[in-house]
Design an enzyme around this catalytic site. Structure first.
Site, PDB file in Angstrom:
ATOM      1  N   ALA A 123       0.833  -1.203   0.000  1.00 54.10           N
ATOM      2  CA  ALA A 123       0.000   0.000   0.000  1.00 54.10           C
ATOM      3  C   ALA A 123       0.869   1.254   0.000  1.00 54.10           C
ATOM      4  O   ALA A 123       1.228   1.779   1.061  1.00 54.10           O
ATOM      5  CB  ALA A 123      -0.950  -0.010   1.195  1.00 54.10           C
ATOM      6  N   ALA A 129      -0.725  10.881  -4.589  1.00 52.68           N
ATOM      7  CA  ALA A 129       0.669  10.440  -4.533  1.00 52.68           C
ATOM      8  C   ALA A 129       0.799   9.138  -5.313  1.00 52.68           C
ATOM      9  O   ALA A 129       0.687   8.051  -4.759  1.00 52.68           O
ATOM     10  CB  ALA A 129       1.122  10.242  -3.083  1.00 52.68           C
ATOM     11  N   GLN A 336      -4.900  -7.346 -34.721  1.00 53.54           N
ATOM     12  CA  GLN A 336      -4.950  -7.015 -36.147  1.00 53.54           C
ATOM     13  C   GLN A 336      -4.824  -8.274 -37.006  1.00 53.54           C
ATOM     14  O   GLN A 336      -5.520  -8.417 -38.018  1.00 53.54           O
ATOM     15  CB  GLN A 336      -3.833  -6.033 -36.488  1.00 53.54           C
ATOM     16  CG  GLN A 336      -3.992  -5.342 -37.829  1.00 53.54           C
ATOM     17  CD  GLN A 336      -5.138  -4.332 -37.828  1.00 53.54           C
ATOM     18  OE1 GLN A 336      -5.625  -3.938 -36.766  1.00 53.54           O
ATOM     19  NE2 GLN A 336      -5.579  -3.923 -39.006  1.00 53.54           N
ATOM     20  N   GLU A 363       3.493   0.245 -11.304  1.00 55.55           N
ATOM     21  CA  GLU A 363       4.933   0.172 -11.006  1.00 55.55           C
ATOM     22  C   GLU A 363       5.696   1.250 -11.766  1.00 55.55           C
ATOM     23  O   GLU A 363       6.826   1.045 -12.206  1.00 55.55           O
ATOM     24  CB  GLU A 363       5.505  -1.212 -11.337  1.00 55.55           C
ATOM     25  CG  GLU A 363       4.712  -2.392 -10.839  1.00 55.55           C
ATOM     26  CD  GLU A 363       4.582  -2.432  -9.335  1.00 55.55           C
ATOM     27  OE1 GLU A 363       5.288  -1.685  -8.645  1.00 55.55           O
ATOM     28  OE2 GLU A 363       3.754  -3.225  -8.846  1.00 55.55           O
ATOM     29  N   THR A 365       4.510   4.650 -14.462  1.00 52.90           N
ATOM     30  CA  THR A 365       4.043   4.768 -15.842  1.00 52.90           C
ATOM     31  C   THR A 365       5.238   4.789 -16.794  1.00 52.90           C
ATOM     32  O   THR A 365       6.372   5.069 -16.395  1.00 52.90           O
ATOM     33  CB  THR A 365       3.233   6.055 -16.039  1.00 52.90           C
ATOM     34  OG1 THR A 365       4.107   7.177 -15.848  1.00 52.90           O
ATOM     35  CG2 THR A 365       2.056   6.140 -15.072  1.00 52.90           C
TER      36      THR A 365
END
Length: 387
Positions: A123, A129, A336, A363, A365
């Site tokens: 957590a 944040a 595709q 974890e 961006t």
């Protein structure tokens, strides 16, 4: 670092068979019921999937980083929910304990985490944040032999089913940076701790994620991990290893999607010949195969460096960034290649297309990793570009 190459090779073959014969057949059920069935969880626990990175002294497999990522590439070749169900125990839900926990804390919690009797979660993230992890507002105020926690966490994987929460909270209100953050172990059932209803998500059905709330939650001081103010350093240890682990977990779904796309395009016929015989479809397949191999080589090289004791902070970011973006590109190409069928919900690629989108967000961006990689590259060249 493969500790026993012969035994590990046998283990990998057995794990591959377990995934294909025991987990893949349950994928549709997990998607429909939005949970991993209890009997499947018990089977995964009996197979030891919850304790890969937990030391053998506490009932785990004690895998090296290289062994962990290789196992992750196999385990993740099925519905993401199965990996997520065990992933917090063998990753972020136990790593803080393994890295910085006291001997007493390890003896108390690690055996149950390794066996799957206890589910852990990590957590850290809050509404304000996320990428800026040092901005967290959850507080932990010392009160005698306890700390009183107040605040809210969000996007916490396995929080609705977790029995143990590794919580990052601010113990020093006069220090609003990383040095004011501490790490705590909080057990389910502690008064003042509650978890919200699981989010309705785009994908990853069967993997519960929710908010965690602390309302004057009294936690024994003995549950502090390490020392006050050490929490952010502990979190970075956890995330550096987890980013490498997650990079490996991006490779498995890419392999699965490519295999399924190859099987489909080799048999689906248009204009009197298999779709896979058309060069533009072959280009899609070739690009997928190339990027998967590149990601696998990158992750294995970095894992070996970590096992050798090298600092792989930047390399872990590179691995997570490249592998998660690679997986997204593979997913798009495979949809595709399947044409209209790739958009229908009764095939694995459609589900995985939605599932793997999250990899580029959690974890760290992709954009945060780009910044981290660039800053460290400038720093290595002797330039400090910090604002």
């Amino acid at each position: 670092m493969i500790q026993d190459p012969k035994s590990f090779e046998s283990f990998i073959h057995e794990l591959r068979d377990f995934v294909r014969t025991r987990l893949v057949p349950h994928e549709a059920r997990v998607a429909a019921e939005d949970e991993v069935p209890a009997e499947v969880v018990a089977e995964m626990a009996a197979y030891g999937l919850f304790g890969y990175s937990i030391p053998a002294a506490y009932g785990g497999a004690g895998m090296t980083t290289e062994e962990l990522v290789m196992a992750a590439m196999e385990l993740s070749q099925c519905s993401v929910a199965f990996r997520a169900r065990v992933g917090t125990n063998t990753g972020i839900g136990s790593e803080a304990l393994v890295a910085d926990g006291s001997d007493e804390q390890k003896r108390r919690y690690l055996p149950d985490l390794a066996s799957g009797k206890l589910t852990g979660c990590f957590a850290l993230t809050e509404p304000d944040a996320g990428s800026d992890a040092t901005a967290l507002r959850t507080t932990a105020v010392r009160d005698g032999d306890h700390y009183v926690l107040n605040g809210t966490k969000c996007f916490i994987t396995n929080a609705p089913i977790a029995g143990l929460f590794t919580v990052m909270a601010r113990t020093a209100t006069d220090n609003q940076g990383a040095g004011g953050v501490s790490a705590f172990l909080v057990e389910r059932g502690t008064p003042g701790l509650s978890t919200a209803k699981p989010y309705a998500k785009m994908g990853q059905a069967g993997s519960p994620v929710s908010e965690v709330h602390f309302d004057n939650c009294r936690v024994p001081a003995a549950n502090l991990i390490g020392k006050e103010g050490q929490g952010f350093k502990t979190a970075m240890k956890v995330l550096n290893k987890q980013r490498l682990h997650l990079a490996a977990l991006c490779i498995g779904p890419a392999i699965r999607m490519l295999n399924d796309a190859v099987a489909y395009t080799a048999t689906r016929k248009q204009f009197g010949q298999p779709v896979g015989s058309f060069q533009l479809v072959q280009a899609l397949i070739a690009d997928c195969q190339t990027e998967i191999h590149a990601a696998r080589a990158l992750v294995l090289e970095t894992a070996r460096k970590r096992d050798a004791g090298e600092d792989v902070t930047m390399e872990a970011s590179i691995c997570k960034y490249f592998a998660s973006e690679m997986c997204g590109r593979v997913a798009d190409r495979c949809v595709q290649a399947l044409g209209g069928y790739g958009y229908i919900t009764d095939n694995s690629i459609e589900r995985l297309y939605r599932d793997v989108r999250l990899f580029r967000l959690y974890e760290g961006t992709s954009q945060i990793h780009q910044l981290n990689i660039a800053r460290r590259t400038f720093s290595a060249a002797g330039y400090d570009l910090r604002p």
